[in-house]
Design a protein around this motif. Structure first.
Motif, PDB file in Angstrom:
ATOM      1  N   ILE A  39       0.837  -1.205   0.000  1.00 49.92           N
ATOM      2  CA  ILE A  39       0.000   0.000   0.000  1.00 49.92           C
ATOM      3  C   ILE A  39       0.874   1.258   0.000  1.00 49.92           C
ATOM      4  N   HIS A  74      -7.001  -6.982   1.120  1.00 49.53           N
ATOM      5  CA  HIS A  74      -6.732  -5.750   1.872  1.00 49.53           C
ATOM      6  C   HIS A  74      -6.034  -4.722   0.982  1.00 49.53           C
ATOM      7  N   ALA A  78      -7.464  -0.983  -0.352  1.00 50.16           N
ATOM      8  CA  ALA A  78      -6.751   0.214   0.085  1.00 50.16           C
ATOM      9  C   ALA A  78      -6.109   0.998  -1.051  1.00 50.16           C
ATOM     10  N   THR A  79      -6.050   0.430  -2.256  1.00 41.93           N
ATOM     11  CA  THR A  79      -5.376   1.086  -3.358  1.00 41.93           C
ATOM     12  C   THR A  79      -6.023   0.684  -4.672  1.00 41.93           C
TER      13      THR A  79
END
Length: 313
Positions: A39, A74, A78-79
Motif C-alpha cells: 500500500i 486488503h 486500500a489502493t
C-alpha cells in the motif's frame, strides 16, 4: 504505441521468494507487513504491485492461497494499483502449487517466466555466518542444484487456464535472450495477443548478466521479433544493479520495476527500509529525466487489462 512517448509504469515487487529474513530486517514476511509495504509503494507511485506470499511464522516462501487471501483483498481495498500475482512462486514449488492462488483470484495480471533455467543466489550464503531461521541456509545453498521449471507445455497450460479462461494478462519475464524467442514462438502460434509486456531481468545467476550492453541487445532483439510498436518493455535489475539498469531502461523508452524482491538496498551499503523508499527514489530519477509516471488506470489502458472489477478477490 511508441514507448518513448508514453508515461512510465512503475512496478513494485514487494517480497519475492529469493531473499530470506536474515538478509534484511525490512523484508516483509507477514500478511500485515506485505500489505503495508504494498500500500505504501502504491501511494509512492507504483502502478503495479507484484506479489508473493510468505509463511508468517518463519518467512519461508509459500503458495498457500489462504495466506494470499490474508493480504491481497486488503491491498485491493486500500489502493487502485494493479495486483500482479506470481506464477513463479519458487524453484521448490510444483506448477499446481504455483497456480493455486492465481486460478482462484483471476487477477488482472500475473508474472510468467518464459523458460526453464538455472536460478540461484547460492554464493550469498558464504557471506552469512548466523541465520535467523533454520530453513534459510539450506534453502539458499540448495539453489545451486535446482532448476526453475517452465517448459513449453507448462507455459502453454498457463496461457490457457489463466489467460484464455480467466482473462489475465501477463508480465512476460525474460531472464535470457532465448526467452524472447520462446515468447515469439507463442505469439506465432497464436496463443498470445498484444499488447505484450516484456520484463527484462538482469543480474540473476543463471540468466543475463547486468551489463548495459545486454539491455540494448534485449531491446533490439525484441524490435526485430515484435516490431518497436508491438510491445512494451520494462527492466528489472537484481541487487546493486537495480537503479542503474532501470534508469537506463527508462531512458531507452521502457518501464521500470523495483522492490525488495529484486534488491534489498536503496543505495550502496544502505538497506532499503521499505519498498516505498525504492519507489520514491526511482520516481525522483524519472522526474529528473522529465519522464511522467503512469497512474494505475493509465497502466491498465497501456497494457489492455480487464480491470479491477473483473477479478475474483
Amino acid at each position: 504505441m511508441k514507448n518513448s512517448q508514453n508515461k512510465v509504469i512503475i512496478s513494485c515487487a514487494v517480497t519475492g521468494s529469493v531473499h530470506t529474513p536474515t538478509m534484511s530486517a525490512h523484508l516483509p514476511l507477514t500478511p500485515e507487513q506485505i500489505a503495508e509495504q504494498a500500500i505504501e509503494a502504491a501511494a509512492a507511485g507504483a502502478a503495479i504491485l507484484h506479489l508473493h506470499a510468505r509463511d508468517p511464522v518463519d518467512g519461508r516462501p509459500t503458495a498457500d492461497p489462504a495466506i494470499f487471501d490474508a493480504f491481497v483483498p486488503h491491498i485491493r481495498d486500500a489502493t487502485d494499483a494493479v495486483i500482479n500475482i506470481t506464477t513463479g512462486g519458487s524453484t521448490r514449488m510444483t506448477l499446481e502449487e504455483r497456480l493455486a492462488y492465481p486460478l482462484r483470484a483471476k487477477p488482472e495480471m500475473c508474472s510468467l517466466n518464459m523458460g526453464s533455467m538455472n536460478f540461484s543466489i547460492h554464493p550469498a550464503a558464504r557471506r552469512i555466518t548466523q541465520w535467523q531461521y533454520d530453513w534459510e541456509k539450506p534453502y539458499v545453498e540448495g539453489m545451486e542444484d535446482l532448476i526453475f521449471r517452465n517448459t513449453f507445455r507448462d507455459i502453454r497450460h498457463i496461457l490457457k487456464v489463466l489467460g484464455d479462461e480467466c482473462g489475465t494478462r501477463f508480465e512476460f519475464e525474460c531472464y535470457d535472450l532465448g526467452h524472447l524467442y520462446n515468447l515469439a514462438h507463442f505469439v506465432d502460434e497464436g496463443l498470445i495477443q498484444g499488447p505484450l509486456f516484456i520484463q527484462g531481468v538482469f543480474g540473476i545467476l543463471g540468466g543475463m548478466g547486468p551489463d548495459p550492453e545486454n539491455l540494448v541487445t534485449l531491446r533490439t532483439t525484441a524490435d526485430r521479433l515484435f516490431g518497436r510498436d508491438g510491445y512494451r518493455f520494462s527492466v528489472l535489475g537484481a541487487g546493486r544493479h537495480q537503479m542503474p539498469l532501470v534508469t537506463m531502461g527508462a531512458i531507452l523508452g521502457g518501464n521500470v520495476r523495483v522492490g525488495l524482491e529484486d534488491s534489498l538496498y536503496v543505495a550502496k551499503g544502505q538497506l532499503a527500509t521499505s519498498c516505498a523508499e525504492q519507489v520514491r527514489k526511482i520516481r525522483r530519477i524519472l522526474n529528473e529525466l522529465s519522464l511522467d509516471v503512469a497512474t494505475p488506470d493509465e497502466a491498465r489502458t497501456m497494457l489492455g487489462l480487464k480491470g479491477r472489477d473483473a477479478v475474483a478477490f
